[in-house]
Motif scaffolding. Structure first.
Motif, PDB file in Angstrom:
ATOM      1  N   ILE A   1       0.832  -1.211   0.000  1.00 36.57           N
ATOM      2  CA  ILE A   1       0.000   0.000   0.000  1.00 36.57           C
ATOM      3  C   ILE A   1       0.865   1.259   0.000  1.00 36.57           C
ATOM      4  N   GLY A   2       2.117   1.093  -0.428  1.00 37.62           N
ATOM      5  CA  GLY A   2       3.027   2.222  -0.473  1.00 37.62           C
ATOM      6  C   GLY A   2       3.740   2.413   0.845  1.00 37.62           C
ATOM      7  N   GLY A   3       4.721   3.271   0.821  1.00 40.69           N
ATOM      8  CA  GLY A   3       5.496   3.561   2.029  1.00 40.69           C
ATOM      9  C   GLY A   3       5.914   5.015   2.018  1.00 40.69           C
TER      10      GLY A   3
ATOM     11  N   THR B   1      -0.903   6.901   9.196  1.00 39.34           N
ATOM     12  CA  THR B   1      -1.839   7.118   8.088  1.00 39.34           C
ATOM     13  C   THR B   1      -1.963   5.886   7.200  1.00 39.34           C
ATOM     14  N   ARG B   2      -1.142   4.878   7.465  1.00 40.84           N
ATOM     15  CA  ARG B   2      -1.294   3.582   6.798  1.00 40.84           C
ATOM     16  C   ARG B   2      -1.606   2.547   7.879  1.00 40.84           C
ATOM     17  N   HIS B   3      -2.489   1.615   7.553  1.00 42.74           N
ATOM     18  CA  HIS B   3      -3.044   0.745   8.590  1.00 42.74           C
ATOM     19  C   HIS B   3      -2.924  -0.730   8.205  1.00 42.74           C
TER      20      HIS B   3
ATOM     21  N   SER C   1       4.767  -2.423  12.165  1.00 39.55           N
ATOM     22  CA  SER C   1       5.400  -1.336  11.422  1.00 39.55           C
ATOM     23  C   SER C   1       6.676  -0.971  12.173  1.00 39.55           C
ATOM     24  N   TYR C   2       7.295   0.161  11.818  1.00 36.13           N
ATOM     25  CA  TYR C   2       8.569   0.513  12.436  1.00 36.13           C
ATOM     26  C   TYR C   2       8.499   0.558  13.969  1.00 36.13           C
TER      27      TYR C   2
END
Length: 400
Positions: free
Chosen positions: A71-73, A109-111, A135-136
């Protein structure tokens, strides 16, 4: 226009690298499986079977890309620097038939739910997908609020990642926090029959792999539970990666690189692989992944962003080609880095990563000069004679 589907497909006279070289064979695909692998196969009259003559071609397992930002990064340079989502064509034109999605720096903002939905969408379009939970940051993002529960309860979640360490963008996790995530991943994998690995983004920080060495030395969590990636980021980290591999760990080398001032260190993925082998690391300890659609930022000495590019999934096989062209590895050895090795690390073997009767019919057909000619994913022809023939929902003739 979508490619016409056939239940049976017969590939005739192709040199098979399974990934071991087994010579010329006919391969019969039935539905989404490899049904037969013989020196000669005759199809009974009346079968609805597509027959493809592949004399002078080679068949290898479909490629597995274990680190892609579906979904992009990105976003390190502000909202306008968020990279786009992956499309089906990005995956299949690169010969990739199995992809593992992850989040990255941005877990706000990304889930995870969006990543899971994207993975399911790509699966419906024809490729096999899995994801990492997290995630990070630490505590990290999950769907069920538990890394262990995500791995146990959600079919597509096969481990935790990418957790950032040794990086100014990380949450600066302690050794104990890393060990806890590894323990959750391990138990989740044991209870669900999955790999349960902890994939770790390793940055340019001074600690490098120190926490992983310390955890492994304590003996409770095996070193194979960790999968550090971006190992060729700089010479010092590569040396630690070699030490990690010699202790029995697996290391992942990122194939994408950006021509940004201050970014490149001269260590291409192919050069890193060659150096690892020269230092006595076995090919079975190494995997390649693209970091596809992740952002590739460059920072100055004060941590300010000075450049940005998006990583390409196509770099995965380009690195394999480079290794073969340089004579560093044969096709039989090089292809393992993106097929059998990741399949075994992620507990997908022998369903994935090989050409065997009963395995998924994920195949890449290479021409005489080792360029991709055909791609089959779960038995469906996705690329025919170098042309994409199956398109994602929002792709039109290969263009969005």
């Amino acid at each position: 226009m979508q490619n016409e589907k056939h239940f049976f497909t017969l590939l005739k006279g192709v040199e098979v690298f399974a990934p071991d070289k087994i010579g010329k064979r006919d391969i019969l695909i039935a539905g989404d499986k490899i049904a037969a692998l013989e020196q000669e196969i005759e199809v009974p009259a009346g079968w609805d079977c597509r027959v493809i003559d592949l004399e002078s071609c080679s068949a290898v397992p479909g490629f597995i890309d274990g680190h892609v930002h579906l979904i992009g990064g990105g976003g390190e340079g502000g909202y306008a620097t968020r990279t786009p989502e992956v499309q089906l064509g990005d995956v299949i034109n690169a010969g990739v038939t199995t992809v593992v999605g992850c989040l990255g720096t941005d877990g706000t903002t990304r889930h995870m739910s969006s990543l899971l939905a994207k993975a399911r969408g790509l699966e419906e379009e024809g490729v096999t997908t899995y994801i990492y939970t997290g995630s990070y940051e630490v505590p990290t993002n999950t769907i069920t609020r538990s890394v262990r529960d995500d791995i146990i309860l959600i079919d597509k979640v096969i481990g935790c990642g990418e957790i950032a360490i040794a990086d100014h963008r990380s949450a600066q996790p302690s050794k104990e926090e890393i060990a806890n995530l590894a323990a959750q991943s391990r138990v989740g994998g044991m209870l669900s029959g999955k790999a349960g690995v902890l994939q770790l983004h390793v940055g340019d920080g001074k600690k490098k792999l120190a926490d992983l060495f310390a955890i492994a030395a304590e003996g409770e969590i095996p070193i194979t539970q960790f999968l550090p990636t971006h190992i060729s980021r700089n010479p010092e980290l590569l040396e630690e990666g070699i030490r990690f591999a010699k202790l029995g760990g697996k290391i992942d080398i990122t194939t994408s690189s950006a021509n940004i001032p201050g970014k490149r260190t001269g260590i291409t993925a192919a050069k890193a692989v060659r150096y690892c082998l020269a230092q006595g690391v076995g090919t079975e300890q190494i995997t390649l992944s693209s970091d596809g659609n992740g952002s590739m930022p460059a920072f100055d000495g004060d941590g300010r962003l000075i450049g940005l590019e998006a990583a390409r999934i196509g770099s995965l096989f380009e690195t394999v080609q480079e290794l073969m062209e340089e004579g560093a590895l044969t096709l039989e050895s090089a292809i393992r880095l993106i097929t059998e090795n990741p399949a075994k690390n992620l507990k997908l073997y022998p369903k994935k990563g090989c050409i065997q009767v009963g395995s998924d019919a994920d195949l890449v057909i290479l021409d005489e000069v080792k360029n991709i000619q055909y791609v089959f994913a779960k038995g469906n022809m996705m690329v025919e004679k170098k042309q994409q023939c199956v398109f994602g929902t929002f792709e039109k003739n290969g263009k969005q």
